[in-house]
Design an enzyme around this catalytic site. Structure first.
Site, PDB file in Angstrom:
ATOM      1  N   PRO A   1       0.207   6.873 -54.840  1.00 38.31           N
ATOM      2  CA  PRO A   1       1.241   5.934 -54.374  1.00 38.31           C
ATOM      3  C   PRO A   1       2.625   6.314 -54.890  1.00 38.31           C
ATOM      4  O   PRO A   1       3.625   5.844 -54.365  1.00 38.31           O
ATOM      5  CB  PRO A   1       0.805   4.578 -54.972  1.00 38.31           C
ATOM      6  CG  PRO A   1      -0.568   4.769 -55.479  1.00 38.31           C
ATOM      7  CD  PRO A   1      -0.802   6.223 -55.689  1.00 38.31           C
TER       8      PRO A   1
ATOM      9  N   GLU B   1      -7.009   4.459 -62.771  1.00 35.32           N
ATOM     10  CA  GLU B   1      -5.557   4.191 -62.807  1.00 35.32           C
ATOM     11  C   GLU B   1      -4.745   5.429 -62.445  1.00 35.32           C
ATOM     12  O   GLU B   1      -3.548   5.352 -62.227  1.00 35.32           O
ATOM     13  CB  GLU B   1      -5.132   3.677 -64.188  1.00 35.32           C
ATOM     14  CG  GLU B   1      -5.511   2.230 -64.441  1.00 35.32           C
ATOM     15  CD  GLU B   1      -5.126   1.306 -63.298  1.00 35.32           C
ATOM     16  OE1 GLU B   1      -4.015   1.429 -62.773  1.00 35.32           O
ATOM     17  OE2 GLU B   1      -5.956   0.461 -62.932  1.00 35.32           O
TER      18      GLU B   1
ATOM     19  N   ARG C   1      -5.089  17.786 -36.348  1.00 34.21           N
ATOM     20  CA  ARG C   1      -4.809  17.579 -34.920  1.00 34.21           C
ATOM     21  C   ARG C   1      -3.582  18.373 -34.457  1.00 34.21           C
ATOM     22  O   ARG C   1      -3.361  18.518 -33.260  1.00 34.21           O
ATOM     23  CB  ARG C   1      -4.718  16.100 -34.544  1.00 34.21           C
ATOM     24  CG  ARG C   1      -3.656  15.330 -35.277  1.00 34.21           C
ATOM     25  CD  ARG C   1      -3.657  13.866 -34.902  1.00 34.21           C
ATOM     26  NE  ARG C   1      -3.027  13.629 -33.615  1.00 34.21           N
ATOM     27  CZ  ARG C   1      -3.662  13.268 -32.507  1.00 34.21           C
ATOM     28  NH1 ARG C   1      -4.953  13.089 -32.500  1.00 34.21           N
ATOM     29  NH2 ARG C   1      -2.997  13.074 -31.384  1.00 34.21           N
TER      30      ARG C   1
ATOM     31  N   ASP D   1       3.023  12.411 -28.443  1.00 34.18           N
ATOM     32  CA  ASP D   1       2.730  11.348 -29.399  1.00 34.18           C
ATOM     33  C   ASP D   1       4.004  10.734 -29.986  1.00 34.18           C
ATOM     34  O   ASP D   1       5.072  11.341 -29.941  1.00 34.18           O
ATOM     35  CB  ASP D   1       1.889  11.901 -30.561  1.00 34.18           C
ATOM     36  CG  ASP D   1       0.415  12.036 -30.203  1.00 34.18           C
ATOM     37  OD1 ASP D   1      -0.013  11.397 -29.229  1.00 34.18           O
ATOM     38  OD2 ASP D   1      -0.285  12.792 -30.897  1.00 34.18           O
TER      39      ASP D   1
HETATM   40  N1  SAM Z   1      -2.161   3.187 -60.967  1.00 29.48           N
HETATM   41  C1  SAM Z   1      -1.812   3.841 -59.760  1.00 29.48           C
HETATM   42  C2  SAM Z   1      -0.425   3.369 -59.335  1.00 29.48           C
HETATM   43  O1  SAM Z   1      -0.128   2.196 -59.520  1.00 29.48           O
HETATM   44  O2  SAM Z   1       0.345   4.176 -58.770  1.00 29.48           O
HETATM   45  C3  SAM Z   1      -2.791   3.512 -58.643  1.00 29.48           C
HETATM   46  C4  SAM Z   1      -4.109   4.146 -58.795  1.00 29.48           C
HETATM   47  S1  SAM Z   1      -5.171   3.887 -57.404  1.00 29.48           S
HETATM   48  C5  SAM Z   1      -6.094   2.478 -57.899  1.00 29.48           C
HETATM   49  C6  SAM Z   1      -6.313   5.200 -57.511  1.00 29.48           C
HETATM   50  C7  SAM Z   1      -5.992   6.424 -56.708  1.00 29.48           C
HETATM   51  O3  SAM Z   1      -5.990   6.111 -55.330  1.00 29.48           O
HETATM   52  C8  SAM Z   1      -4.649   7.069 -56.934  1.00 29.48           C
HETATM   53  O4  SAM Z   1      -4.601   7.866 -58.085  1.00 29.48           O
HETATM   54  C9  SAM Z   1      -4.460   7.881 -55.670  1.00 29.48           C
HETATM   55  O5  SAM Z   1      -5.175   9.098 -55.708  1.00 29.48           O
HETATM   56  C10 SAM Z   1      -5.110   6.975 -54.626  1.00 29.48           C
HETATM   57  N2  SAM Z   1      -4.148   6.164 -53.865  1.00 29.48           N
HETATM   58  C11 SAM Z   1      -4.062   4.822 -53.875  1.00 29.48           C
HETATM   59  N3  SAM Z   1      -3.094   4.380 -53.058  1.00 29.48           N
HETATM   60  C12 SAM Z   1      -2.551   5.482 -52.477  1.00 29.48           C
HETATM   61  C13 SAM Z   1      -1.508   5.687 -51.540  1.00 29.48           C
HETATM   62  N4  SAM Z   1      -0.808   4.670 -51.019  1.00 29.48           N
HETATM   63  N5  SAM Z   1      -1.230   6.955 -51.159  1.00 29.48           N
HETATM   64  C14 SAM Z   1      -1.907   7.988 -51.667  1.00 29.48           C
HETATM   65  N6  SAM Z   1      -2.908   7.856 -52.585  1.00 29.48           N
HETATM   66  C15 SAM Z   1      -3.231   6.619 -52.988  1.00 29.48           C
END
Ligand code: SAM
Length: 245
Positions: free
Chosen positions: A93, A120, A158, A173
Site C-alpha cells: 500500500p 504487517e 493482457r 479499452d
Molecule cells: N502494514 C501495512 C501498511 O499499512 O502499509 C499493510 C500490510 S497488509 C495487511 C499485508 C500485505 O498485503 C502488504 O505487505 C502488501 O504486500 C499487501 N497489500 C495490502 N494492500 C495492498 C495494496 N493496496 N496494494 C498492494 N499490496 C497490498
C-alpha cells in the site's frame, strides 16, 4: 517470453491467474512463464518460521529478512542466468499507484520478480537492499500481496502481443487514449423497453466512431473529470463535447 518469478506464502492462490481465461490461454501460448516460490522453503529453523515480532513493539508480525532475501536472490539469479535484467517489485500500500502507463512500462521487462508479502509487512532491510520499486493497487489495505500481484500480472499479460483474441480490443479499452470506454450493446435490439442507440444499427462506420468518441468524452467528464483535465482535447473532441451542450 516474459519470465515471471513470484514469491508468496500462498503460491496456490495463483491458480486463479494461470488456470482461467485470457491469462491461462496466454500461458498455454507460451507468452509468459510463471515460477512460484514459497519463502518458507528458505527458512533455517525446524519450525520453518517466516515472521517475528516487530522491534519497538506494536501489533502484528513482520516477515523475516533472511528467507525473503534468499528467495528473491535465487529468483533473480535464475533470470540473470537467462541473460535477463529483472525488475524486483514489492506489492505494498506504500507503493506508487498502479496505472495504465505503469503497466505499459513493466510489460517491456523480460524478467519480473514480484514479492507478495503478508502480516504487517517486510523487514525494511529487504526492501532497501533487494527491491527496485513498490507498487500499490489502490488506497486500501488487503490481507496479502497475492491479489495485488495477480492484478498487476493480469494487467501486464493482457498487453503482451498475442494475448487477446482480437488484437484491437486492448487498444479500445479505458485509459488507452486517456478516456473511459464507451457504452457497449449486443442483441436484442430492445431489452425491457430500452433500445440500442440508432447510430449503432446504421452501419455508418464514421458516425459510429464519432458517437463512441463522444460517449467516451461524456462518460469521462461525468465520472473521472481528473482524466479529462490531464489531457488536451483535439479539435474534434472539443467539437463533439460542444455539440451536446
Ligand atoms: N502494514 C501495512 C501498511 O499499512 O502499509 C499493510 C500490510 S497488509 C495487511 C499485508 C500485505 O498485503 C502488504 O505487505 C502488501 O504486500 C499487501 N497489500 C495490502 N494492500 C495492498 C495494496 N493496496 N496494494 C498492494 N499490496 C497490498
Amino acid at each position: 517470453m516474459m519470465q515471471i518469478e513470484v514469491i508468496s506464502l500462498f503460491p496456490e492462490m495463483f491458480a486463479a491467474l494461470t488456470e482461467h481465461g485470457i491469462t491461462s490461454r496466454a500461458k498455454q501460448r507460451g507468452l509468459y512463464q510463471l515460477q512460484l516460490t514459497n519463502p518458507r522453503q528458505y527458512t533455517q529453523d525446524v519450525h520453518h518460521t517466516v515472521d517475528d515480532r516487530p522491534y519497538g513493539g506494536g501489533p502484528g508480525m513482520v516477515m523475516l529478512a533472511q528467507p525473503l532475501a534468499a528467495a528473491i536472490s535465487d529468483a533473480k539469479a535464475r533470470l540473470v542466468a537467462q541473460g535477463l535484467s529483472p525488475r524486483v517489485i514489492h506489492l505494498s500500500p506504500r507503493g506508487q499507484p498502479l496505472t495504465h502507463e505503469k503497466v505499459l512500462q513493466l510489460k517491456e521487462y523480460e524478467g519480473l520478480v514480484l514479492l507478495a508479502s503478508r502480516y504487517e509487512g517486510v523487514d525494511q532491510r529487504v526492501l532497501e537492499s533487494l527491491v527496485d520499486e513498490e507498487i500499490s493497487i489502490g488506497d486500501y489495505v488487503l490481507s496479502g500481496g497475492e491479489l495485488p500481484a495477480m492484478v498487476l500480472l493480469d494487467a501486464i499479460i493482457r498487453q503482451l502481443p498475442g494475448a487477446l483474441g482480437d488484437e484491437d480490443s486492448a487498444q479500445e479499452d479505458s485509459f488507452v487514449n486517456g478516456l473511459l470506454d464507451y457504452p457497449h450493446y449486443t442483441r436484442p435490439e430492445e431489452f425491457e423497453g430500452l433500445k440500442v442507440p440508432e447510430v449503432l444499427l446504421s452501419g455508418h462506420h464514421e458516425k459510429i466512431r464519432q458517437w463512441r468518441l463522444q460517449q467516451s468524452l461524456l462518460l469521462t467528464r461525468a465520472k473521472r473529470p481528473d482524466l479529462l483535465a490531464a489531457r488536451p482535447l483535439t479539435k474534434e473532441e472539443a467539437r463533439l463535447l460542444k455539440d451536446v451542450e
